[in-house]
Design an enzyme around this catalytic site. Structure first.
Site, PDB file in Angstrom:
ATOM      1  N   HIS A   1       0.850  -1.166  -0.125  1.00 36.58           N
ATOM      2  CA  HIS A   1      -0.007   0.028  -0.063  1.00 36.58           C
ATOM      3  C   HIS A   1       0.790   1.106  -0.084  1.00 36.58           C
ATOM      4  CE1 HIS A   1      -3.986  -1.508   1.503  1.00 36.58           C
ATOM      5  NE2 HIS A   1      -3.549  -2.254   0.673  1.00 36.58           N
TER       6      HIS A   1
ATOM      7  N   TYR B   1      -8.779   5.664   7.905  1.00 33.57           N
ATOM      8  CA  TYR B   1      -8.818   6.070   9.341  1.00 33.57           C
ATOM      9  C   TYR B   1      -9.948   7.080   9.624  1.00 33.57           C
ATOM     10  CZ  TYR B   1      -4.545   3.503  10.338  1.00 33.57           C
ATOM     11  OH  TYR B   1      -3.410   2.588  10.497  1.00 33.57           O
TER      12      TYR B   1
ATOM     13  N   PRO C   1      -2.981   0.422  18.827  1.00 34.63           N
ATOM     14  CA  PRO C   1      -3.089  -0.102  17.538  1.00 34.63           C
ATOM     15  C   PRO C   1      -3.234   0.967  16.528  1.00 34.63           C
ATOM     16  CG  PRO C   1      -5.010  -0.762  18.410  1.00 34.63           C
ATOM     17  CD  PRO C   1      -4.374  -0.182  19.613  1.00 34.63           C
TER      18      PRO C   1
ATOM     19  N   LYS D   1       1.988   0.083  14.826  1.00 39.22           N
ATOM     20  CA  LYS D   1       3.233  -0.127  15.469  1.00 39.22           C
ATOM     21  C   LYS D   1       3.881  -1.628  15.862  1.00 39.22           C
ATOM     22  CE  LYS D   1       4.879   3.393  12.940  1.00 39.22           C
ATOM     23  NZ  LYS D   1       5.344   2.960  11.737  1.00 39.22           N
TER      24      LYS D   1
ATOM     25  N   TYR E   1       4.529   6.414   9.830  1.00 39.91           N
ATOM     26  CA  TYR E   1       3.924   5.383   9.652  1.00 39.91           C
ATOM     27  C   TYR E   1       4.685   4.258   8.601  1.00 39.91           C
ATOM     28  CZ  TYR E   1      -0.471   2.862   8.803  1.00 39.91           C
ATOM     29  OH  TYR E   1      -1.617   1.973   8.681  1.00 39.91           O
TER      30      TYR E   1
HETATM   31  P1  RFL Z   1       2.608 -11.763  21.536  1.00 42.03           P
HETATM   32  O1  RFL Z   1       2.537 -12.018  20.207  1.00 42.03           O
HETATM   33  O2  RFL Z   1       1.858 -11.292  22.536  1.00 42.03           O
HETATM   34  O3  RFL Z   1       3.638 -13.218  21.787  1.00 42.03           O
HETATM   35  C1  RFL Z   1       4.004 -13.478  23.201  1.00 42.03           C
HETATM   36  C2  RFL Z   1       3.729 -15.110  23.433  1.00 42.03           C
HETATM   37  O4  RFL Z   1       4.260 -15.357  24.675  1.00 42.03           O
HETATM   38  C3  RFL Z   1       3.453 -16.447  25.030  1.00 42.03           C
HETATM   39  N1  RFL Z   1       3.482 -16.454  26.416  1.00 42.03           N
HETATM   40  C4  RFL Z   1       4.145 -17.239  27.201  1.00 42.03           C
HETATM   41  N2  RFL Z   1       4.878 -18.595  26.872  1.00 42.03           N
HETATM   42  C5  RFL Z   1       5.417 -19.177  27.898  1.00 42.03           C
HETATM   43  N3  RFL Z   1       5.202 -18.864  29.134  1.00 42.03           N
HETATM   44  C6  RFL Z   1       4.604 -17.853  29.731  1.00 42.03           C
HETATM   45  N4  RFL Z   1       4.562 -17.738  31.059  1.00 42.03           N
HETATM   46  C7  RFL Z   1       4.005 -17.130  28.717  1.00 42.03           C
HETATM   47  N5  RFL Z   1       3.159 -15.978  28.664  1.00 42.03           N
HETATM   48  C8  RFL Z   1       2.872 -15.579  27.404  1.00 42.03           C
HETATM   49  C9  RFL Z   1       1.978 -15.974  24.559  1.00 42.03           C
HETATM   50  O5  RFL Z   1       1.090 -17.059  24.380  1.00 42.03           O
HETATM   51  C10 RFL Z   1       2.465 -15.501  23.194  1.00 42.03           C
HETATM   52  O6  RFL Z   1       2.279 -16.558  21.992  1.00 42.03           O
HETATM   53  O7  RFL Z   1       4.110 -10.655  21.510  1.00 42.03           O
HETATM   54  P2  RFL Z   1       5.232 -10.216  20.478  1.00 42.03           P
HETATM   55  O8  RFL Z   1       5.812 -11.513  19.956  1.00 42.03           O
HETATM   56  O9  RFL Z   1       6.040  -9.318  21.362  1.00 42.03           O
HETATM   57  O10 RFL Z   1       4.541  -9.801  19.430  1.00 42.03           O
HETATM   58  C11 RFL Z   1       3.744  -8.258  19.556  1.00 42.03           C
HETATM   59  C12 RFL Z   1       2.520  -8.096  18.453  1.00 42.03           C
HETATM   60  O11 RFL Z   1       1.880  -9.365  18.986  1.00 42.03           O
HETATM   61  C13 RFL Z   1       1.768  -7.077  18.916  1.00 42.03           C
HETATM   62  O12 RFL Z   1       2.736  -5.896  19.061  1.00 42.03           O
HETATM   63  C14 RFL Z   1       0.962  -6.653  17.723  1.00 42.03           C
HETATM   64  O13 RFL Z   1      -0.167  -7.552  17.459  1.00 42.03           O
HETATM   65  C15 RFL Z   1      -0.013  -5.189  17.907  1.00 42.03           C
HETATM   66  N6  RFL Z   1      -0.822  -4.741  17.072  1.00 42.03           N
HETATM   67  C16 RFL Z   1      -0.226  -4.310  15.632  1.00 42.03           C
HETATM   68  N7  RFL Z   1       0.905  -4.017  15.624  1.00 42.03           N
HETATM   69  C17 RFL Z   1       1.559  -3.812  14.337  1.00 42.03           C
HETATM   70  O14 RFL Z   1       2.694  -3.436  13.947  1.00 42.03           O
HETATM   71  N8  RFL Z   1       0.694  -3.220  13.246  1.00 42.03           N
HETATM   72  C18 RFL Z   1      -0.966  -3.367  13.359  1.00 42.03           C
HETATM   73  O15 RFL Z   1      -1.603  -3.132  12.438  1.00 42.03           O
HETATM   74  C19 RFL Z   1      -1.505  -3.761  14.522  1.00 42.03           C
HETATM   75  N9  RFL Z   1      -2.738  -4.013  14.807  1.00 42.03           N
HETATM   76  C20 RFL Z   1      -2.251  -5.046  17.243  1.00 42.03           C
HETATM   77  C21 RFL Z   1      -2.984  -4.746  16.045  1.00 42.03           C
HETATM   78  C22 RFL Z   1      -2.753  -5.536  18.178  1.00 42.03           C
HETATM   79  C23 RFL Z   1      -4.106  -5.882  18.490  1.00 42.03           C
HETATM   80  N10 RFL Z   1      -4.446  -6.381  19.572  1.00 42.03           N
HETATM   81  C24 RFL Z   1      -5.497  -7.383  19.520  1.00 42.03           C
HETATM   82  C25 RFL Z   1      -3.631  -6.066  20.803  1.00 42.03           C
HETATM   83  C26 RFL Z   1      -4.372  -4.898  16.420  1.00 42.03           C
HETATM   84  C27 RFL Z   1      -5.044  -5.264  17.221  1.00 42.03           C
HETATM   85  C28 RFL Z   1      -6.400  -5.353  17.442  1.00 42.03           C
HETATM   86  C1  PHB Z   2      -5.200  -4.197  11.106  1.00 44.12           C
HETATM   87  O1  PHB Z   2      -5.351  -4.438  10.131  1.00 44.12           O
HETATM   88  O2  PHB Z   2      -5.378  -5.126  12.105  1.00 44.12           O
HETATM   89  C2  PHB Z   2      -4.696  -2.790  11.297  1.00 44.12           C
HETATM   90  C3  PHB Z   2      -4.439  -1.908  10.527  1.00 44.12           C
HETATM   91  C4  PHB Z   2      -3.752  -0.670  11.081  1.00 44.12           C
HETATM   92  C5  PHB Z   2      -3.849  -0.265  12.227  1.00 44.12           C
HETATM   93  C6  PHB Z   2      -4.394  -1.087  13.306  1.00 44.12           C
HETATM   94  C7  PHB Z   2      -4.840  -2.548  12.913  1.00 44.12           C
HETATM   95  O3  PHB Z   2      -3.555   0.961  12.631  1.00 44.12           O
END
Ligand code: RFL
Ligand code: PHB
Length: 402
Positions: free
Chosen positions: A79, A208, A299, A303, A391
């Protein structure tokens, strides 16, 4: 009688098989460094957990350089910008033209599937469904990672270093004495309700939307699957949001004359709290924190995943120097190196969030200020460039970090 403890040895004990833990294990293996990954959940759960969707250009470059570009290049959607919608207008920001950089829509679920497949193909040690994870001896040069494996066997793995990649609710950050940690935290007075829907996206790039009823976002996963979000009050129960209500609210907040939001079957629905959180330093003795274990951003700036990948790119390089050459300089600089990017992204995510979400109960002043800022970033080239450069990822990842 207590079960026998199985003792083993590795160079890096990794807690968590999210994007951070898996990519770290992969990057270390490419340097000839051995690791053991212990994960609380099942492989299926890790591969299905709906989260991020947008990769910065630097993250794409990093994954490609690490040999993980195959499906990403075939299925990722590049994109060149986003739309900002406010006051009844929809304005396009052209990142490619402003910065020469782009982002790629490729779901976190797919990044995790690619990483797990690559690690298992290399016969890596990943233990899924562990319980009772503990880390000890962090201030010695032989820290120990312990867990009970899915078959009930207790394991004690002696390591050179432990990487805490266990997300926000993990155990590693809590293993650092409170007196050695500085925590900065902000909770926002709203949450996101997200849906995944089997319907082709109604837009070519993410929208957005600032609306007086609350923020809305139209994102996507593929040419056949859309991802949409609505600002809702914190603690909202998804049961209060049947599909019809979600679509009606999305139509109100995203709708414009002459544009149609297509509706389809809802495949998943969930509520995410919004929080900014940074724990520093990101290292204590031989424990290094990476990703959500150390920091959380709301989110809105897309990032979180990108920060997690950037942390482990820096960590893999630092551990390479430490464990292969006995040079401690990069490991000593790890926390400061990462925190510069972490704080930049924390600011950007806070700024995007507060510009786009009406605070419940706020007066007209807030709304006028938000609209003035949205007008500015869509009409001033320098303001638009600033948003675009943040971004798409600023600063770019270190060359050679893969
Ligand atoms: P994770 O993915 O949470 O993985 C951590 C892992 O550790 C495990 N764990 C354990 N394992 C062993 N023993 C224990 N005691 C443990 N406790 C926990 C967990 O089960 C898990 O598998 O962390 P990590 O690897 O640091 O990754 C971070 C990302 O997952 C997170 O920052 C992103 O998903 C945030 N996020 C977004 N980030 C972006 O860069 N672009 C996006 O568009 C974006 N959109 C989002 C998001 C996060 C969202 N939510 C649900 C929080 C949208 C949403 C809705
Ligand atoms: C997503 O596709 O889940 C998403 C995209 C952009 C954002 C947050 C989440 O800023």
């Amino acid at each position: 009688m207590p079960a026998e403890v199985r003792r083993s040895r590795t160079q890096v004990g990794i807690v968590g098989a999210g994007p951070a833990g898996l990519l770290l294990s992969h990057l270390l293996a490419r340097r000839g460094i051995d690791s053991v990954v212990a994960e609380l959940r099942s492989r299926e759960y890790c591969e299905a957990r709906q989260r991020a969707g947008v990769l910065e250009q630097g993250s794409v470059d990093l994954l490609r350089a690490a040999g993980l570009g195959g499906r990403l290049d075939a299925e990722g959607l590049e994109h060149g910008g986003i739309y900002l919608q406010f006051g009844g207008e929809r304005q396009h920001l052209d990142f490619r033209e402003l910065t020469g950089r782009t982002v790629t829509v490729y779901a976190q679920t797919e990044v995790v599937k690619d990483l797990i497949a690559a690690r298992l193909a290399a016969a890596a040690a990943i233990e899924f469904e562990v319980t009772g994870t503990e880390v000890a001896g962090l201030e010695t040069d032989r820290p120990v990672l312990s867990f009970t494996a899915a078959d009930g066997g207790r394991h004690e793995v002696t390591c050179d270093v432990i990487a805490g990649c266990d997300g926000f609710h993990g155990i590693c950050r809590a293993a650092i004495p409170a007196a050695r940690q500085t925590v900065s935290e902000r909770e926002y007075p709203y949450a996101w309700l997200g849906i995944l829907a089997r319907v082709p996206p109604s837009t070519d790039e993410l929208i957005y939307a600032h609306h007086r009823r609350g923020f809305a976002l139209h994102s996507l996963r593929s040419p056949a699957v859309s991802r949409l979000y609505l600002q809702v009050p914190p603690g909202t129960d998804v049961a209060a949001w049947p599909d019809d209500r979600v679509w009606a609210e999305l139509q109100t907040r995203l709708g414009r004359p002459g544009w149609d939001l297509k509706e389809g079957p809802v495949l998943e629905k969930g509520v995410t709290p919004m929080r900014s959180y940074v724990s520093e330093p990101m290292r204590h003795g031989r424990l290094f924190l990476a990703g959500d274990a150390a920091h959380i951003v709301p989110p809105t700036g897309a990032k979180g995943l990108n920060l997690a990948l950037a942390d482990v790119a820096v960590l893999a390089q630092a551990l390479g120097a430490l464990l292969l050459e006995g040079r401690a300089g990069l490991a000593d600089a790890y926390s400061d190196t990462c925190l510069t990017r972490v704080w930049r992204s924390t600011h950007f995510s806070w700024w995007m969030t507060t510009m786009l979400h009406p605070t419940p109960g706020a007066d007209a002043m807030e709304s006028r200020l938000q609209l003035a800022q949205l007008r500015y970033v869509t009409t001033s080239r320098s303001a638009a460039t600033s948003l675009a450069e943040n971004y798409t990822g600023y600063p770019p990842l270190l060359p050679g970090a893969g």
